[in-house]
Structures are given as C-alpha cells and as structure tokens.
Design a protein around this motif. Sequence first.
Motif, PDB file in Angstrom:
ATOM      1  N   ALA B 599     -16.686 -30.044 -46.969  1.00 37.76           N
ATOM      2  CA  ALA B 599     -15.969 -30.852 -46.079  1.00 37.76           C
ATOM      3  C   ALA B 599     -16.136 -32.534 -46.393  1.00 37.76           C
ATOM      4  O   ALA B 599     -17.682 -33.209 -46.403  1.00 37.76           O
ATOM      5  CB  ALA B 599     -16.389 -30.165 -44.845  1.00 37.76           C
ATOM      6  N   ALA B 603     -12.100 -34.036 -41.899  1.00 44.17           N
ATOM      7  CA  ALA B 603     -12.671 -32.525 -41.370  1.00 44.17           C
ATOM      8  C   ALA B 603     -13.286 -32.603 -40.743  1.00 44.17           C
ATOM      9  O   ALA B 603     -13.312 -31.677 -40.152  1.00 44.17           O
ATOM     10  CB  ALA B 603     -13.201 -31.241 -43.139  1.00 44.17           C
ATOM     11  N   ILE B 604     -14.541 -33.416 -41.268  1.00 45.85           N
ATOM     12  CA  ILE B 604     -15.902 -33.386 -39.679  1.00 45.85           C
ATOM     13  C   ILE B 604     -15.157 -33.895 -38.554  1.00 45.85           C
ATOM     14  O   ILE B 604     -15.611 -33.404 -37.230  1.00 45.85           O
ATOM     15  CB  ILE B 604     -17.098 -33.054 -40.929  1.00 45.85           C
ATOM     16  CG1 ILE B 604     -17.338 -32.684 -41.787  1.00 45.85           C
ATOM     17  CG2 ILE B 604     -17.708 -33.982 -39.381  1.00 45.85           C
ATOM     18  CD1 ILE B 604     -18.664 -33.235 -42.587  1.00 45.85           C
ATOM     19  N   TRP B 607     -12.751 -31.644 -36.418  1.00 48.99           N
ATOM     20  CA  TRP B 607     -14.268 -30.194 -35.974  1.00 48.99           C
ATOM     21  C   TRP B 607     -14.623 -30.316 -34.869  1.00 48.99           C
ATOM     22  O   TRP B 607     -14.551 -30.551 -33.800  1.00 48.99           O
ATOM     23  CB  TRP B 607     -15.361 -29.978 -36.915  1.00 48.99           C
ATOM     24  CG  TRP B 607     -15.546 -28.724 -36.558  1.00 48.99           C
ATOM     25  CD1 TRP B 607     -15.595 -27.224 -36.898  1.00 48.99           C
ATOM     26  CD2 TRP B 607     -16.994 -29.167 -36.199  1.00 48.99           C
ATOM     27  NE1 TRP B 607     -16.675 -27.012 -36.588  1.00 48.99           N
ATOM     28  CE2 TRP B 607     -17.627 -27.232 -36.148  1.00 48.99           C
ATOM     29  CE3 TRP B 607     -18.007 -29.843 -36.004  1.00 48.99           C
ATOM     30  CZ2 TRP B 607     -19.197 -27.914 -34.890  1.00 48.99           C
ATOM     31  CZ3 TRP B 607     -19.181 -29.882 -35.671  1.00 48.99           C
ATOM     32  CH2 TRP B 607     -19.943 -28.573 -35.339  1.00 48.99           C
ATOM     33  N   LEU B 610     -12.255 -30.990 -31.847  1.00 50.13           N
ATOM     34  CA  LEU B 610     -12.572 -30.040 -31.714  1.00 50.13           C
ATOM     35  C   LEU B 610     -13.153 -29.181 -30.735  1.00 50.13           C
ATOM     36  O   LEU B 610     -13.089 -28.685 -29.400  1.00 50.13           O
ATOM     37  CB  LEU B 610     -11.634 -28.756 -33.156  1.00 50.13           C
ATOM     38  CG  LEU B 610     -11.795 -27.471 -31.925  1.00 50.13           C
ATOM     39  CD1 LEU B 610     -10.259 -26.707 -32.804  1.00 50.13           C
ATOM     40  CD2 LEU B 610     -12.262 -26.111 -32.073  1.00 50.13           C
ATOM     41  N   VAL B 611     -14.536 -29.329 -31.138  1.00 49.36           N
ATOM     42  CA  VAL B 611     -15.698 -28.472 -30.275  1.00 49.36           C
ATOM     43  C   VAL B 611     -15.706 -29.690 -29.437  1.00 49.36           C
ATOM     44  O   VAL B 611     -16.160 -28.995 -28.081  1.00 49.36           O
ATOM     45  CB  VAL B 611     -16.765 -28.903 -31.763  1.00 49.36           C
ATOM     46  CG1 VAL B 611     -18.297 -28.115 -30.805  1.00 49.36           C
ATOM     47  CG2 VAL B 611     -17.048 -28.384 -32.631  1.00 49.36           C
ATOM     48  N   THR B 614     -13.301 -28.408 -27.032  1.00 48.74           N
ATOM     49  CA  THR B 614     -13.517 -26.831 -26.082  1.00 48.74           C
ATOM     50  C   THR B 614     -15.035 -27.249 -25.469  1.00 48.74           C
ATOM     51  O   THR B 614     -14.920 -25.867 -24.268  1.00 48.74           O
ATOM     52  CB  THR B 614     -13.860 -25.662 -27.593  1.00 48.74           C
ATOM     53  OG1 THR B 614     -13.260 -25.958 -28.503  1.00 48.74           O
ATOM     54  CG2 THR B 614     -14.108 -24.567 -26.926  1.00 48.74           C
ATOM     55  N   VAL B 634      -7.312 -28.836 -27.950  1.00 50.05           N
ATOM     56  CA  VAL B 634      -7.916 -27.851 -29.115  1.00 50.05           C
ATOM     57  C   VAL B 634      -6.745 -27.135 -29.617  1.00 50.05           C
ATOM     58  O   VAL B 634      -6.657 -27.383 -30.987  1.00 50.05           O
ATOM     59  CB  VAL B 634      -8.044 -27.135 -28.164  1.00 50.05           C
ATOM     60  CG1 VAL B 634      -8.387 -25.692 -29.165  1.00 50.05           C
ATOM     61  CG2 VAL B 634      -9.421 -27.025 -27.474  1.00 50.05           C
ATOM     62  N   VAL B 638      -5.803 -27.696 -33.427  1.00 52.53           N
ATOM     63  CA  VAL B 638      -5.889 -26.319 -34.413  1.00 52.53           C
ATOM     64  C   VAL B 638      -4.521 -26.459 -35.020  1.00 52.53           C
ATOM     65  O   VAL B 638      -5.109 -26.420 -36.868  1.00 52.53           O
ATOM     66  CB  VAL B 638      -6.323 -25.883 -33.867  1.00 52.53           C
ATOM     67  CG1 VAL B 638      -5.433 -24.072 -34.430  1.00 52.53           C
ATOM     68  CG2 VAL B 638      -6.815 -24.250 -33.289  1.00 52.53           C
TER      69      VAL B 638
END
Lengths: 118, 959
Positions: B599, B603-604, B607, B610-611, B614, B634, B638
């Motif tokens: 990754a 990308a990290i 991510w 997103l985390v 959320t 979010v 995506v």
Amino acid sequence: MELLVASAIGIMTAGGLYLVLRLRTFPVILGMSLLTYAVNVFLFASGRLTIGAPPILRDGVEIYTDPLPQALVLTAIVISFGMTAVVVMISLGAFLGSDDDHVDDLLEEEVTSAEGTP
Amino acid sequence: MSLFFIVALPFLGALLPGLMNGAGRAACAGVTFTVSLAAFLGLMTNLPSVLAGEVVMARVDWMPVLGLNFTLMLDGLGFFFAMLILGIGLLIIAYARHYLARGDNMGEFFTYLLLFQGAMVGIVLSDNILLLLVFWELTSLSSFLLIGYWKHLPEGRQGARMALTVTGMGGLAMIGGMLILGQIVGSYDLSVILQNRELIQADPMYVPALILILLGCFTKSAQFPFHFWLPHAMAAPTPVSAYLHSATMVKAGIFLMARMWPVLSGTPEWFVIVTSAGLITMVLGALIAIFKHDLKALLAFSTVSHLGLITMLLGTGTAFGAMAAVFHILNHATFKAALFMSAGIVDHETHTRDIRRLGGLRTLMPITFGIVTIAALSMAGIPFLNGFLSKEMMLEETTHTTLFGIWWLVPALATFGSLLSAAYCFRLIGHTFLGPVRDNYPSKPHDPGFGLWGPPAFLVVLVVVIGVAPFLAEPFVKLVTASLLGGEAEVPKAYFKIWHGLVPALFMSVAAVVGGLLLMGVFKPLLRVWESTPRPEAKVIFEGLIEAAAALARRFIHTLHNGAFTRYAMIGSVAIIALGLHAWSTGTVGAPTRDPQSASVVAIAGWAMLVAATGGLVVMHRNRLLSLILIGIVGLMVSIGFVFLSAPDLAMTQFTVEVVTIILLLLALNFLPNRTPIESTVLRRVRDAGVAVAGGLATFALAYHYLLRDAVSTPISEFHLANSYKGGGGTNVVNVILVDFRGFDTYGEIIVLGIAALLIYALTETLLSGPVRARLLNRLPDQPRAGDMHPMMMVVLTRVIMPVVLMVGFYIFLRGHNEPGGGFIAGLIVSIAVVMQYMASGFAWTSSRLRYPYHGVIGAGVLIAGFTGIGSWFVGKPFLTSDFTYVRIPPFEKFELATAALFDLGVFLAVVGAVMLSLESFSRLAHRAQDKDSEHPMDIDPSRDDPPEDQPKPVTEGV
C-alpha cells in the motif's frame, strides 16, 4: 492494500451496524448508508483488487480488472440512492405525522403511561 | 365434441350472463341455459364411445416437468357424473329463472353457477390428479360465492365462510394425499395411477395418503365429523342448495372415493374408516333430520344421511356395494333435487319454511304435493319408486358386511338408519301437506307456474320410471360400475328388479317403513325428549375453534412482531453473525493464492481519513449536521478508493450520487430535529457496540480471506472482456455490460428507480393532502433564516455553470460506450446541474421555469429503453439484442452509432427523472405559508430599482 480494504469494509460495517441499532430514524438512515458503502465495496472487491488497470480496452494492454462486479455495483449505487430516498421519505412522513422520530413502536404500557401524564 | 370444449364452455360462458344482465332476466337465464345445453349436448356426442366401453382422452402438456398436464378423460364414471352435473344444471337454471326475485342480480348468480358447473365438470373429467385438485379448489371457491350470494344475510355469509373453511382445509389435506400418491406411482396421471393398485397398497405411505385423501372427500361430502357445514350452507338460495348440496358438489367427495376405489379400497384401513364414517353419518344425519323444523334443514340433514349411506357402500369394498352406490347416487340425485326445489316452491309461495307453521297444503298446492309425495316416498324406500331399489341393494349388502367382528352391527344400524329416514320422509309429507288447512299462513299458498314446478316434476317422472322399470337403468348403472371397478373386480350379475323374493333385505325394509310410521305416531313426546337433551352445537364448537386459532395466531404474531424495529435489526444481525460463525467453524479455508499488494502512503492516508470519518460519525452522530458532513467524507473516500482501484465508472457514480444523497438528507434534516437525544442506557450502548464490533470483525475476516484467494473457477468476466468490442462495439467494458450484456438487468433497475421516485412523490402527495399539511404550512423555522436566502453570487454562478455542466453531462453520456461515463453518470450530473438552480433561486422560481414533468421524464426513459429492446424483435432477435455500425459524415471523423446508445439514453432520462422527482418532492414539503413566492431569481439584485416588499428583514438575534 488488501488489509486496508478489508479493514475499511469491517469498520464501515461495524459503524453501520451500531448506528442501525439506534433508536431514532436519522442515525438509522446514516447507519444504512454506511452499510451500503460497506456492501458495495465488498461486492466490488469480489473482483479482487487491481491497481491501474481499468476495464477500458486499449491496444496492447493485456491486464484488466474484473469489469462485472463494477457493473453490478454501479447499478447498486444508483438503486441505493433510490432506497435511501424512499426510507428518508417514510421516516419524514412518520415524523411529520406524529411528531416523533423513534424507530420502534411504543409498547402499549408506555402509550398508556404517556397518555396518563399531562 | 372435444372434452376441452365441454370443460371450457361453462367457464367461457360465465362471461355472458353478466353481459346479458341489462338485456333482461329471460335473456340472462336463456344464455346461461344455452351454454349449459351446449356443454350437455357436447357430452352426449361422446355417448356412443362411452357405451362402447372406450375411454375418450384429450391431452395438452402444460407443465410436463412438474407432471402437471391438462389431461382429460371420459369413461363411464366420468360420463355419469358429468351427465348429472350438466343435466340437473339445466333444470336448476330453468328453475332459478323463476325463483330469483326481481331484486336479485341474476347475471351475478348465473356467472357463479356456470363457474361452479365448469369446475365440477373439470373434476369429473380430469385425468391428471393435480389438475383435478385445481378444479377441486375452484368448486370450493365458486360454492363460497354461491352460498354467500345473498350478501345481506348474515347466515349466508357465515354459512359460506364455514363451508369454505371446512372444504378448503379438506382440500389442503387432499393436496398432500394426492402428492404422496403421485410420488408413490411416479406419475400424476389418473389412468396410470389406477393401474398400480398393488404398488400403492404395499407402500408404507399408503395409510397417510389414504387418510389425507379421505379427509378431502369427507369434508366435501359432509361426512361425520365434518357434516356440520352442509346445513349451514342452506342459507344459500334454494337453486344452489338443490344443485350443489344434493346433486353435485357434495357428490364430489363421493366421486373421488369412487374414482380412487380401484386403488385405495379393499384394505382393512379403507374398510374401517370409510364404512364406519359412512354408517355414523347415515344414522346421525337421519336422527337430526327428524327433529328439524326448517324444511331445508331437514333436507340438508337427510342429504348428509344419504351421503353417509353411499360412503358406507363404497367402504365395503365389494363390487356389489359399488354398484349399489352408483345406483343410489343416481336415485338420490333425482329425488333429492326434486325435494329441494319443492321446498323452494313452498318457501316461495308461503314465505316460510318452518314445518310448524305449515300443514294442510295438500289441497292448496296439489301439484307440489304430488311431487313431494312421490319424491319423499322414494326416499323413504317405498316400492315402485327408485329409492326402494337402491335401498334394498344397500340393505342386502349390509347383511354381508361385518364390522369390528360383530355380524349384526352393520345390518342393525343400517336398518335403524332407514327407519329414521322413513320417519323424516313421513314427517315431511305429513306435517307439511296433510292435516287441516290453516288460516294463518304468512302468505296465501297456491301452486306456482310451470317454470317452478316443471323441473322437479321432470325429475319425479324419472323417479317413477326407474322405480317401475329398473331394467331401463340397469345397463347404464352396470356400465358406470364397470368403469368404477376399473377391472379390479367383476361387475355383479345381479338383476335390478322390484321383487327379489323373501330375502333378509325385504324384512329389514319392511321393518324400517313400519318403524318409521310408528315413530311418527309418537313424534310429539319424542320431540320433547329431544329438545330437553343437551346436544353439542357444531356451529358453537366450530366458531370456538376458529376463535381459538385466531387468538393463538394473534399471540404468536404479537410476540414476534411487536413493532420494535431495533429488536428485529438486533435479532437479524446476531443471527447472521452466528450463521457466519457456524459456517466458518465447520468449513475449511484454503491457503492464500494471491500475494498481498503493498500500500502506498496515499492509500494509507485515504484509509486513515475514511476510518477517522467513520469513527467520528459513530461518536458524534447525535449532532446530525456534523454527521452528514462526516458521512460525506466517507463517501468521498470510497469514491477515491474506486479511482485508485481501477474503477473510474464507479468513482464517478459514487461521487455524483454522494452529492444528491447529501442534498436529500439536508432537505430532510430541515424538518427533523437537529440533535439525537441520549435515550439508551450505557449497558445498551455497550451491547450494541459489541454486536457491531462482532459484525465488523466478521466482514473484515471474510473480505480479507476473500481478497487473498483467487476465484475457484474462471469468472465470466473473461467473456465480457473478450467480447465487449467485438460484440458490443464499445471499449468501456463496464458500460457495455450495463447496456448490452446485462441490459435486461439495467432495464429492470431503471424501472425500480422510477418506482422508488414515484413512491416518494405519492407519499408527498399523501402528506400534503392530510393533516400534516396545515402543520407544514404554519411551521416556524427552528433556525434563524439567512437574510439573503438566494444570494446573488450563487445565482450568477449557477447560471454561468449550467451550460458547462450540461455540456459535461452530454460529453460523459456520449463517450460512455468507450470511456468512463454513460447514462447513469450523465443523468446524475445533469440532475445536479438542475438542483443547483433550485438551490440558488428557490423552488417556486425554478419549477415555474421547468416545462417537463419529472414523471414524464421517467416514463419516457423507461419507454425509450423498452422500445429499443423491442426493436430487436423486428429483426428476429431476442429482446434487447444490440447492434452497432460506424458511419462517417464528411466534416467529422468516423464515429459509431449503436442501439445501445439509445438504450443508454433511456437510462439517462430515467435517472434524471427519478433523482429530480425525489428531490422536488422533498422540496415541496418545505413550502410554507408565510413564504411569498418571489418572481425574482435572487433576493438582492443591484439592477433592480425597487427592493421587493417581501424581503425578509435581516435577523439580528444570535449574532
């Protein structure tokens, strides 16, 4: 990469589930949206992860990602908009009709006690 | 005439009476009579073949895989019953023409009657037991309509319900029995089943099948303990009672027992169940009949009793018993239908059916008296009438029948039953017609016109003819018996004659008649005893059972379905997780076949966002506006993830859908409270969190294992990739799949989307026409309104942007076949362009400038897509086959024209329409009474000299 996607799916599912179990309509709708993301990403991931190989045919390119899950998820995204809109409308109608946005029906004893209190 | 026509005629003809209703009663009855007559004559054309012993067949494969075929068969037995159904049907129709009152809807009545007739003929001519079941249920339904024909009478409705419940449940049992039978034999064709007696009777499932089938027969033919519905069905008009409850429908159970006789009878189980049920029914029915004061109730119970008699004869399992049964079916149909019609005449003329209020009608209604006397004496078993002959045969048969090892049991009970039967026949004649003439009849009685007494008189002629010259009926009865026996036994040689010599049956017969007369002599004291003895009332028990079942169902449903949706969600989630866990722990997991990909930092970072979003959403979900922003993040992440993972189409769709979803939720939030209060206990939140974490871990584990392994077999996608350009003419495989390979799916989906939008529209309409409307109009904003609700900057910007966005949408649409894009995405983009106008200048201003209703846009989209699909029919291809070609118009480069593009246009329109209709509906709710519709696109317009009057004052509080 796989770990990231899988964990994102898991986290979105967990968040979605928690919100779906709430008592008011709005968080439940948000929870369903989160679950929708999770499900769509999961379905998409069933084509496995490929970076930099979109399914657009080019001369000389041999490797493409799996197009079928993408097609399925594409319609799923649009349909989930329709579904969300309907659910929002229903919850809105329920709230406007009764001034109450609880998800659950009141149990009978609660109704009587609520009527009893001025 | 083909058997198909005979069955189909009543069904097709059922359309006519309703149409002829306006043409008068005679026309209505006439057309019904003609239809029945045509079917009857059609049946008669098959008489020569039947007499020659042939079996006429007609067959059309319907669902051969299920063993369900439209197979009809006409043998002696079927012919006999079909003749009864159609022949008596003709008489009933003639009778009903005069019986029904002016206020009754005759077309409706005859429609039901023909439907019933068709279903009955279907039963007796079916060669396939599944088809037979279909007709069986149809008779239950059509008889329900007939019994309840007088909808204004509560007895009629209750009787119809009871009949439907009892016969319907019996029908369900019979479906089970028939399916077992079909499984045993391996065929659902009756002609095959009837050849497999040994196979069926040796099978361990024989007894269950037998019991289930008998349940169906007993309920239909009103055998004890299901006899109680028949008297209650007497609330029907008399023609119905005469037709259904004496001659046809109640004989359906008897017919089926006769039909199945070759394969089911002859075993101890058959003998004990059928004979004892028949015997009990015969005695019990006769006993109750004596003490009934209602003419029709008396006849109803006497029918129950006679059906018991026939059942008992079939139960004995001997050829002679079967022959006696056939003969008695014929005789019973003649005298009982005549009696019912006569009871109807008495009711019609005197306006009462209560025997206690009648008497002395002998001189007032001589013709009716003659008919009733002959028919009733035949029923009582008086010589020279047909009832005597078959009753004699029945008594003869009982002397050879030993039940439970007691030789005298059956003969004694049969004689007793006959005695009771004679008694109620004498009472029927004596208490109605004999005795002194009264002066207090509810209406002055006199004989009716020929239309009413003609049909029963015709039947009574048959009663006498058969009674005097039994040899006339003998060949026919033996033919029917032969087809009933189906080669399993020889047709008895016995001749039909009045005088058999001094046989035991004669003495039993004499005893019955004399006993019946004696019983009538002491009727009054007996009645007092009867009325003072407590008896179980079947209707009360039945209603109690129904009530108990309903209460049980209510309790069950209320326990499971108590309106707590959160609980359902909890139970559902836990159950799914538990099932997954079970599958996980019992299944095996193969070794990973794919290497994890590394990754990148980007990308990290995505991510992590997103985390974080959320997590923030879960923690801060009580602040609703904030949670909307977070869920937007979010969705954005995506979308970016889709770009990253080679799915440009998905990314574009997700991104645009995200925009409209957020707008939608904002519109909804306009009405909903801004915060979610804390209501749940800490314990509950911990519990929910536990379930959520478990679910999250489960999906994580599943997804992770999934991603590290290749598919077990080659995915179909290889085909799509290989054929996308060759077959679909496009290089964007995702789009080609949507509009070509799986176009039918997409077609379904745009329809669903359209329906969802229309549903939202309908809900809005309902809200706006109900009590909510006033509240919405007088709603006070819970937030301070902006002073400049339609700001100039935004208005100008959206106007400038509009053509650009439309052009982008057009471009995305056109390139969709070969590059990322297509109808879905273009539709969403164009929707956003329009929505921006709404946001900038307000609902009223914008919608007054839109000329196309969104419903129409949805409809046009679906139609265009549908017609594109249909177009391929004209070149002989299946629905939605696409085609494409390349054309060159000089100034431009060579470009492609594909029918798929037309389909995509349909998708585009449907999406635009659906999205806009949904959002527009929400916006309409926001309209308030105090909002004046501005005719200007923006609130503050420097080019305008006069400031609008309704301009809201700047709100200062809270600043």
